[in-house]
Design a protein around this motif. Structure first.
Motif, short mmCIF file in Angstrom:
data_model
loop_
_atom_site.label_atom_id
_atom_site.label_comp_id
_atom_site.label_asym_id
_atom_site.label_seq_id
_atom_site.Cartn_x
_atom_site.Cartn_y
_atom_site.Cartn_z
N LYS A 53 2.19 0.98 3.75
CA LYS A 53 0.73 0.53 3.51
C LYS A 53 0.54 -0.49 4.56
O LYS A 53 0.92 -1.52 4.18
CB LYS A 53 0.39 0.30 2.07
CG LYS A 53 0.30 1.70 1.15
CD LYS A 53 -0.01 1.31 -0.03
CE LYS A 53 -0.24 2.52 -1.13
NZ LYS A 53 -1.23 3.41 -0.49
N CYS A 54 -0.34 -0.50 5.41
CA CYS A 54 -0.89 -1.56 6.32
C CYS A 54 -1.67 -2.79 5.27
O CYS A 54 -2.09 -2.28 4.26
CB CYS A 54 -1.50 -1.11 7.42
SG CYS A 54 -3.05 -0.15 6.98
N GLN A 55 -1.95 -3.78 6.15
CA GLN A 55 -3.01 -4.60 5.24
C GLN A 55 -4.51 -4.05 5.16
O GLN A 55 -4.84 -3.12 6.07
CB GLN A 55 -3.18 -5.88 6.00
CG GLN A 55 -1.80 -6.62 5.85
CD GLN A 55 -1.43 -6.97 4.53
OE1 GLN A 55 -2.14 -7.48 3.71
NE2 GLN A 55 -0.29 -6.67 4.14
N GLN A 56 -5.32 -4.52 4.23
CA GLN A 56 -6.38 -3.87 3.92
C GLN A 56 -7.51 -4.13 5.28
O GLN A 56 -7.28 -5.23 6.15
CB GLN A 56 -7.12 -4.36 2.92
CG GLN A 56 -8.62 -4.20 2.57
CD GLN A 56 -9.20 -4.88 1.37
OE1 GLN A 56 -8.32 -5.31 0.49
NE2 GLN A 56 -10.52 -4.54 1.09
N ASP A 97 -7.16 2.32 6.94
CA ASP A 97 -7.54 1.81 5.57
C ASP A 97 -7.18 3.02 4.32
O ASP A 97 -7.17 2.68 3.25
CB ASP A 97 -8.92 1.44 5.33
CG ASP A 97 -8.92 0.36 4.24
OD1 ASP A 97 -8.49 -0.43 4.26
OD2 ASP A 97 -9.79 0.59 3.25
N ASN A 99 -4.74 4.43 4.06
CA ASN A 99 -3.39 4.30 3.54
C ASN A 99 -2.82 2.98 3.61
O ASN A 99 -1.79 2.66 3.70
CB ASN A 99 -2.51 5.29 4.36
CG ASN A 99 -2.88 6.72 4.40
OD1 ASN A 99 -2.84 7.35 3.34
ND2 ASN A 99 -3.31 7.07 5.51
N ALA A 100 -4.06 2.01 3.18
CA ALA A 100 -3.80 0.51 3.45
C ALA A 100 -3.46 0.29 1.83
O ALA A 100 -3.27 0.84 0.94
CB ALA A 100 -4.93 -0.01 3.94
N VAL A 101 -2.96 -1.04 1.79
CA VAL A 101 -2.43 -1.77 0.35
C VAL A 101 -3.96 -1.53 -0.50
O VAL A 101 -5.20 -1.93 -0.09
CB VAL A 101 -2.25 -3.37 0.55
CG1 VAL A 101 -2.38 -4.08 -0.75
CG2 VAL A 101 -1.14 -3.44 1.20
N SER A 102 -3.80 -1.21 -1.71
CA SER A 102 -4.73 -0.98 -2.75
C SER A 102 -5.67 -0.01 -2.32
O SER A 102 -7.24 -0.02 -2.55
CB SER A 102 -5.40 -2.28 -3.15
OG SER A 102 -4.56 -3.19 -3.41
N SER A 103 -5.50 0.95 -1.43
CA SER A 103 -6.58 1.94 -1.02
C SER A 103 -6.98 2.62 -1.98
O SER A 103 -8.32 3.23 -1.96
CB SER A 103 -5.73 2.97 0.25
OG SER A 103 -4.79 3.54 -0.40
N GLU A 293 9.84 -3.34 5.26
CA GLU A 293 8.98 -2.23 5.07
C GLU A 293 9.64 -1.00 5.48
O GLU A 293 9.66 -0.16 4.67
CB GLU A 293 7.53 -2.73 5.72
CG GLU A 293 6.88 -3.42 4.91
CD GLU A 293 5.52 -3.81 5.48
OE1 GLU A 293 4.41 -4.21 4.81
OE2 GLU A 293 5.26 -3.74 6.74
#
Length: 544
Positions: A53-56, A97, A99-103, A293
């Motif tokens: 997961k990439c950053q938001q 986004d 597949n990003a953090v907290s998506s 990661e």
């Protein structure tokens, strides 16, 4: 001949015929737009393993932040806004986004965003339909579609239309990581859908993968573009391809798991003790996943990867990097060519540069990269003076120009490494300045002993020349007591002394460090200059 014509000739002569032919083809033959219904969706055999997961990237239903720059996308014109850098716009069309953090907390925004993209980006129109952003978006949509229900038929039809368009628009004029990204997208879509058309996409993608994988992953595990950042991106691609094949109980491409493990081991050699990549060629933080990661992802996929201790002296012979690890000292040195002959666009004029970490902290660095266009700033950041190496007559060691082009290149030779008891020594030469009057050659030797690193530069040739040795310092380094060609440095509470021996003059110069795209931080460079006859020798002693 005019200078620009000579540069162009010395650039184009390295290209493959397929690159030139496809540049011509792309001018005259345009992809056909096919908006017919999507094929049926394939049945899955297993659930998609959690991807990295990439950053938001999305912060409201229309606010996005890429490359340290925030912009609001309110109208259809904003997808291709004139005032935005092309790379920023490319990122907008990637759909990272999803597949990003907290998506999962932004799922309603994502539903609206997919529909908005379809409504406001007509087929074949501008940035969103170019092959590279299309490739990344197709993969992101497939990952997201596999984890979500209530998909609209219009979305599936759009995904199929994008894949059809891409399949006619493959980047053979560029090759390298771009073509591999195209192949990955075709494989993802070819597995997600079923039927004759989907199988053709899959087979096309696999044909490219099977041809490119042995070339793009070198025998020592390095990606052939010789950029730690692009290496990490490519490694994530391999892991994603393994993941999607597991989802559909499909046999993995031959050797892909072995290559992925080799690439993980290579990346471990090229990272500093802080766990982040070194800055050789186009490399910066915040774009590619970290080694931590990537390692976790590989372990989820059961590739048989095991953490291992790094050797005290490692020579990545095929890719051309050397790492020294000794009692709190880490040296990563570039004894590599600038990149593949026919695709050096991510290469910097950084021959024989090096980075140092001491006490776990970065000390001497290459200056990184903050921009991705054809500006003078990018030219400067690719140039030799932005790297920890020697410059002759303020000329770059390789002729980098126009953002992503390289004409004449420095060739590395006489690479030697020796370990004797607890002392280490390695050396190499390059001929990048042989094109200058006097046929100049630069040789550099690194030797490490107890609490001392010594770097000896020998610049041979004829005539009078300006020689500049540059050591860019990490911004956290404190500089004091500049005197008699010596300087005191401090990182945290640790003291280091740097002393230059030769007939030159030492100065501390204000500069900038570029650890992320869109980010420049003030730092200092140690600049040691000499004007006079060759040959010339500089000895740098770093003690702590």
């Amino acid at each position: 001949m005019p200078v620009k014509a000579i540069l162009l000739f010395n650039t184009v002569k390295y290209l493959k015929f397929i690159q030139i032919a496809n540049r011509v083809k792309r001018k005259f033959i345009k992809p056909i737009i096919n908006l017919s219904s999507a094929p049926e969706i394939s049945s899955v055999g297993n659930q998609l393993k959690p991807v990295i997961k990439c950053q938001q990237k999305m912060f409201d239903d229309n606010i996005f932040r890429f490359l340290n720059k925030e912009f609001s996308v309110k109208t259809s014109e904003d997808w291709n806004a004139d005032g935005q850098d092309r790379l920023w716009l490319y990122n907008l069309h990637y759909f990272d986004d999803l597949n990003a953090v907290s998506s999962e907390q932004r799922i309603d925004w994502h539903y609206d965003l997919i529909q908005k993209w379809i409504d406001e980006n007509p087929p074949g129109f501008k940035n969103g339909w170019e092959p590279y952003p299309s490739s990344l978006r197709i993969v992101n949509w497939v990952k997201w579609f596999l984890l979500n229900s209530n998909l609209k038929q219009e979305w599936l039809d759009s995904l199929a239309s994008q894949t059809r368009f891409l399949s006619q628009n493959l980047e053979y004029h560029l090759l390298g990581n771009h073509l591999f990204a195209n192949a990955k997208a075709l494989i993802f879509a070819g597995l997600y859908f079923q039927g004759t058309e989907a199988d053709e996409w899959y087979q096309t993608g696999m044909k490219i993968l099977n041809k490119e994988l042995p070339e793009q992953v070198l025998a020592d595990g390095g990606n052939f573009e010789l950029s730690p950042m692009y290496h990490a991106i490519f490694l994530e691609d391999l892991l994603d391809l393994i993941n999607i094949h597991q989802v559909y109980d499909k046999s993995q491409p031959a050797n892909i798991a072995t290559k992925a493990v080799q690439m993980l081991e290579w990346l471990g050699v090229m990272c500093h003790p802080d766990g982040e990549i070194s800055f050789f060629n186009d490399s910066t933080l915040g774009v590619a996943p970290t080694i931590s990661e990537l390692t976790d992802y590989a372990k989820q996929l059961d590739l048989g990867y095991k953490d291992r201790e790094l050797s005290d002296l490692t020579h990545l012979q095929k890719s051309g990097y050397i790492r020294l690890e000794k009692k709190g000292l880490t040296v990563i040195a570039d004894v590599a060519k600038i990149g593949p002959d026919y695709i050096p666009g991510h290469g910097h004029a950084d021959a024989l540069s090096f980075e140092i970490s001491l006490f776990g902290e970065r000390l001497i660095v290459n200056s990184g990269i903050s921009t991705y266009n054809t500006s003078l700033e990018r030219q400067k950041q690719r140039g030799t003076l932005s790297h920890s190496t020697i410059t002759v007559d303020d000329i770059d060691s390789s002729e980098v120009w126009s953002g992503f082009r390289v004409a004449k290149r420095a060739n590395i030779f006489s690479v030697i490494n020796i370990k004797a008891d607890d002392n280490f020594k390695f050396s190499a030469c390059h001929d990048g300045y042989k094109r200058l009057k006097g046929k100049i050659v630069h040789c550099r030797e690194w030797s490490a002993s107890e609490n001392l690193l010594e770097i000896v530069d020998k610049i041979t040739g004829n005539g009078e020349h300006k020689i500049t040795s540059v050591l860019p310092l990490h911004p956290n380094t404190v500089v004091s007591n500049v005197r008699n060609n010596s300087v005191d440095l401090k990182i945290k509470e640790n003291k280091i002394k740097v002393h230059f021996e030769g007939n030159g003059v030492l100065q501390v110069v204000s500069s900038q460090y570029h650890p992320e795209f869109g980010l420049s931080i003030d730092n200092k460079q140690l600049v040691y200059s000499y004007n006079g006859d060759l040959p010339f020798k500089i000895t740098i002693k770093i003690s702590w």
